[in-house]
Design a protein around this motif. Sequence first.
Motif, mmCIF file in Angstrom:
data_model
loop_
_atom_site.group_PDB
_atom_site.id
_atom_site.type_symbol
_atom_site.label_atom_id
_atom_site.label_comp_id
_atom_site.label_asym_id
_atom_site.label_seq_id
_atom_site.Cartn_x
_atom_site.Cartn_y
_atom_site.Cartn_z
ATOM 1 N N THR A 6 0.534 -1.324 -0.224
ATOM 2 C CA THR A 6 0.135 0.718 -0.125
ATOM 3 C C THR A 6 0.578 1.037 0.188
ATOM 4 O O THR A 6 1.740 1.607 0.594
ATOM 5 C CB THR A 6 -0.897 0.303 1.587
ATOM 6 O OG1 THR A 6 -1.568 -1.089 1.251
ATOM 7 C CG2 THR A 6 -1.505 1.194 1.038
ATOM 8 N N LEU A 95 -4.078 5.821 7.964
ATOM 9 C CA LEU A 95 -2.938 4.937 7.243
ATOM 10 C C LEU A 95 -3.195 3.861 7.476
ATOM 11 O O LEU A 95 -2.526 2.753 7.350
ATOM 12 C CB LEU A 95 -1.563 5.933 7.383
ATOM 13 C CG LEU A 95 -2.198 6.620 5.736
ATOM 14 C CD1 LEU A 95 -0.788 8.468 5.937
ATOM 15 C CD2 LEU A 95 -2.115 6.250 4.562
ATOM 16 N N ALA A 99 -2.304 -0.401 7.054
ATOM 17 C CA ALA A 99 -0.914 -1.088 7.027
ATOM 18 C C ALA A 99 -1.560 -2.062 7.408
ATOM 19 O O ALA A 99 -0.890 -3.156 7.181
ATOM 20 C CB ALA A 99 -0.107 -0.256 7.602
ATOM 21 N N LEU A 105 3.861 -0.480 3.350
ATOM 22 C CA LEU A 105 2.835 0.470 4.247
ATOM 23 C C LEU A 105 4.436 1.388 3.179
ATOM 24 O O LEU A 105 4.928 1.497 3.682
ATOM 25 C CB LEU A 105 2.581 0.950 4.896
ATOM 26 C CG LEU A 105 1.988 2.505 4.614
ATOM 27 C CD1 LEU A 105 0.568 2.686 3.445
ATOM 28 C CD2 LEU A 105 1.718 3.048 6.365
ATOM 29 N N VAL A 135 7.081 -0.179 7.273
ATOM 30 C CA VAL A 135 6.741 1.371 6.873
ATOM 31 C C VAL A 135 8.180 1.521 6.407
ATOM 32 O O VAL A 135 9.566 1.845 6.249
ATOM 33 C CB VAL A 135 6.600 1.862 7.644
ATOM 34 C CG1 VAL A 135 6.275 4.313 6.705
ATOM 35 C CG2 VAL A 135 5.339 2.340 7.914
#
Length: 291
Positions: A6, A95, A99, A105, A135
């Motif tokens: 994502t 977000l 995630a 992410l 992330v």
Amino acid sequence: MSRTLTVGLDGSPESLAAAEWAAREALLWPAALRAVYAGDQQPSSYRPFAGEAVAAPGEDRAERLLREVRAALTHRHPGLDVTTARLDGRPAAALLEAAREADLLVLGSRGLGRAAGHLLGSVAAAVLDRAERPVVLVRAADDTSDELPARDHAGALDGDVVLGLELHDHADDALLAFAFDAASRRGAALRIVHGWRLPAYPDVLSAGTDEREVLDTLLRPWREKYPAVEVTREAVVGGAGPHLVDASRNAALVVVGRRNRRTAAVGSPIGPVTQEVVRHAVAPVAVVPHD
């Protein structure tokens, strides 16, 4: 089981660089790519790069951003599965929820110390602080405009994967798994940078031997699992942050860790080394949560 990456968009050059990086990464995994826009506020810095430069009165620029990024990525990367979504609620919370449903992410960043765009500054900090999945933060080149960047403006294609490792951290497996996997899918070498604190009454030779033995023990199962990945090791006295920032200049990816909220002490789970790397590294930075 299918996998999904994502990427969060806000219309800034940094988020567009993140979209290009995420597209290339999705093809490497392989995985589907989901591009999302979080929040009700319209993207302030985004200028449509297809058709008219000025949005029509009343046009939803966030929807147009998602539509154009999807069209551009599928054109540039044939075979890539790209979907889009508009997420309700506050950007950080939206977000974080996105995630949880993704394997990775990806966000754009100029560093946590500078604010520009909805995904930078406080939002990026909140996501990094609480995300349960890795992330990746991607910077844009200084000359990148408000369009999808060229391939060489969205993170290096070549270079080592650089891992910042704390040898006596009990969660090294999470970082090693991510870093070895990233190096393997790129056909890249893995460069491990770890700090070395001298004891109060040092026997330098024996201390160095102990550090090497600890690292050898940690690496042994991963070298057996990824025999094609070339591994180099660099021990540095004191904090590894400046050395990781320097190594990022020629790296494809820098991997650092972050304690999970439930296992972290009071305060931010992002340690000083990870903070320094996130703020100053040139290459994309993967922040991997661990227990």
